[in-house]
Motif scaffolding. Structure first.
Motif: not given
Ligand code: SF4
Ligand code: SF4
Lengths: 453, 57
Positions: A342, A360, A411-412, B27, B35
């Motif tokens: 991401c 994010c 997703c982090a 995202c 994502c």
């Molecule tokens: S950490 Fe998770 S919520 Fe944040 S941009 Fe990445 S996938 Fe999307």
């Protein structure tokens, strides 16, 4: 590494071999499947019995065929990229938290009713202007930059959205950049004027509706409007009517209360939406709506049901797109994107209403992840560094995962919320993701086979 | 049916190791919670994977 899976469509069992490292997909006969699994995987007891009955000549034939594919680099191929670090030289996308306030109150909201567990707050034009300047200044040689208007509910601060958009368009043009806008809304305030504006100015619009009325009303509560669902649906339908072929998504969340979510997808499709994204809720496991391990089997069967009806509907001419079944086996993203996912904390940052920068949108309000602000820039480069190193290659659970180059390591934020570290995985999410991944491969293959026949 | 039907072969472009980074941040596309990147398109390919084949550029 090789992954084996099957998919049943119209009472036909399809056997698939997926070569993880090269991204090669084979649809094979049952016998070929058993021979490959004997060579590159582990046969179950039932499969062993069947394999032992396979004629020796067949086994020899398939061994030779598989050797040729190995020589071609598309079967049992080895990992070629061993380490990778995301380029820290630029920021190309900002998620602007236009307001921390919302006119709906959803039981599962990760933003705590839109307020991110802090007092209500609205971004001013001055903060937005500095955010745009920050983005342009930090985007280096990148030509395509992105701004996402997010909340809470961004339409509650619509004048600021408009002012920032105007300013960003001029500034981007003067800097020779292409700027792309997205806005996410719950549609309650999406009257015709606003819909027309968004249609004109936004490159992508995400409309949040949770599917059927009963699904929606069970978890998304209007503060003072009993007919909220009907208003939302009508507003969204108007928007989609004027939108035509341009980009939008209807975006729903499913919880343990609607594990039959394929009915919500079908409801949305019948209401005329053709770009649909229905996502599993992510909540702590003791939350009353949380997806838990015990729900996985039912959810994965539901994904199979959805995949089957998806193929059928599209074949019948009722084409629609389901976000998590989208896959591009011919021209997907480059390996860099596949490894780094991401881009949170590196190329993608979120801006709180007061101008603070976070990795994010899901990290907004978590003090230890605050990396600076739009007035003074980034001051915690070590946090960005940790996100830059956080690729799919360093995650233990991802090493043998069949979906690793499609997921990018997950997703982090989910990882942090469930394990306390950004560098692990959210295992329940992984189980659903791998299922959706197999479904999307199967859909691609079955549609390709049908178009070639 | 064919015994081994190749649906897609060597689909990862490993030559673009560094990547141009001009494609959409994932995202930003729809989900905001989970994502994936495999459902994104490369900005230089004239294909939008979310469109009906006949409507693609
Ligand atoms: S950490 Fe998770 S919520 Fe944040 S941009 Fe990445 S996938 Fe999307
Ligand atoms: S699904 Fe999970 S294990 Fe697989 S690559 Fe994504 S985060 Fe890693």
């Amino acid at each position: 590494m090789v992954h084996f899976f099957t998919f049943n469509h119209n009472n036909i069992e399809y056997y698939f071999i997926w070569d993880i490292e090269s991204g090669s997909l084979f649809n094979v006969s049952n016998v070929a499947f058993l021979c490959a699994k004997n060579l590159y995987g582990t046969l179950s007891d039932r499969e062993s019995d069947l394999f032992n009955k396979t004629p020796k000549d067949d086994i020899k034939f398939f061994s030779n065929e598989f050797k040729l594919l190995e020589q071609d680099g598309c079967l049992n191929s080895k990992q070629s990229v061993k380490s990778f670090k995301k380029n820290l030289n630029y920021v190309k996308a900002l998620c602007l938290h236009i307001c921390h306030d919302c006119n709906l109150n959803c039981d599962y909201c990760f933003a705590g009713g839109g307020k991110y567990n802090s007092p209500k707050d609205y971004m001013t034009f001055d903060v937005g202007k500095h955010a745009i300047d920050f983005l342009i200044e930090n985007s280096g040689n990148i030509k395509n930059i992105e701004v996402d208007f997010f909340g809470g509910e961004p339409l509650m601060n619509f004048d600021v959205v408009k002012k920032i958009t105007d300013y960003a368009k001029i500034t981007a043009k003067n800097s020779n950049k292409n700027i792309y806008f997205t806005l996410t809304t719950n549609c309650l305030l999406l009257n015709e004027d606003k819909a027309n504006y968004l249609n004109e100015e936004m490159d992508n619009v995400v409309l949040s509706i949770d599917g059927r009325k009963e699904t929606h009303n069970a978890v998304r509560h209007s503060l003072n409007n009993k007919n909220a669902f009907d208003i939302i649906l009508n507003n969204a339908k108007y928007f989609v009517k004027i939108r035509g072929n341009r980009k939008y998504y209807v975006r729903s969340t499913f919880t343990n209360k609607n594990l039959d979510f394929s009915n919500d997808v079908e409801f949305l499709r019948k209401e005329g939406f053709s770009q649909i994204s229905v996502e599993p809720v992510v909540l702590p496991k003791n939350h009353k709506l949380a997806i838990q391990e015990k729900h996985i089997e039912k959810i994965n069967n539901e994904y199979d049901n959805l995949a089957n009806s998806y193929i059928q509907k599209r074949e019948e001419g009722n084409w629609y797109n389901f976000f998590h079944f989208m896959i591009d086996l011919e021209k997907g993203p480059c390996i860099s994107k596949r490894l780094t996912g991401c881009g949170a904390g590196v190329e993608y940052l979120a801006v709180s209403p007061s101008g603070d920068l976070y990795p994010c949108h899901q990290f907004v309000g978590k003090e230890k992840f605050k990396i600076g602000n739009v007035f003074d820039g980034i001051n915690k480069s070590e946090i960005r560094e940790s996100f830059a190193n956080n690729t799919v290659l360093i995650k233990e659970n991802c090493k043998n995962c069949p979906a690793k180059y499609f997921c990018g390591g997950g997703c982090a934020s989910n990882s942090y919320n469930f394990t306390g570290s950004i560098s692990n995985t959210y295992d329940i999410g992984c189980k659903m993701l791998v299922k959706r991944f197999e479904n999307s491969l199967a859909i691609s293959a079955i549609e390709k086979i049908a178009s070639n026949s | 049916m064919k015994q081994i039907n190749i649906i897609a072969k060597n689909t990862f472009d490993k030559n673009h190791k560094i990547g141009c980074n001009e494609c959409q941040a994932s995202c930003q596309s729809a989900c905001k919670t989970s994502c994936t990147v495999g459902n994104q398109s490369c900005v230089f390919q004239d294909v939008a994977v979310n469109k009906k084949e006949s409507d693609r550029a």
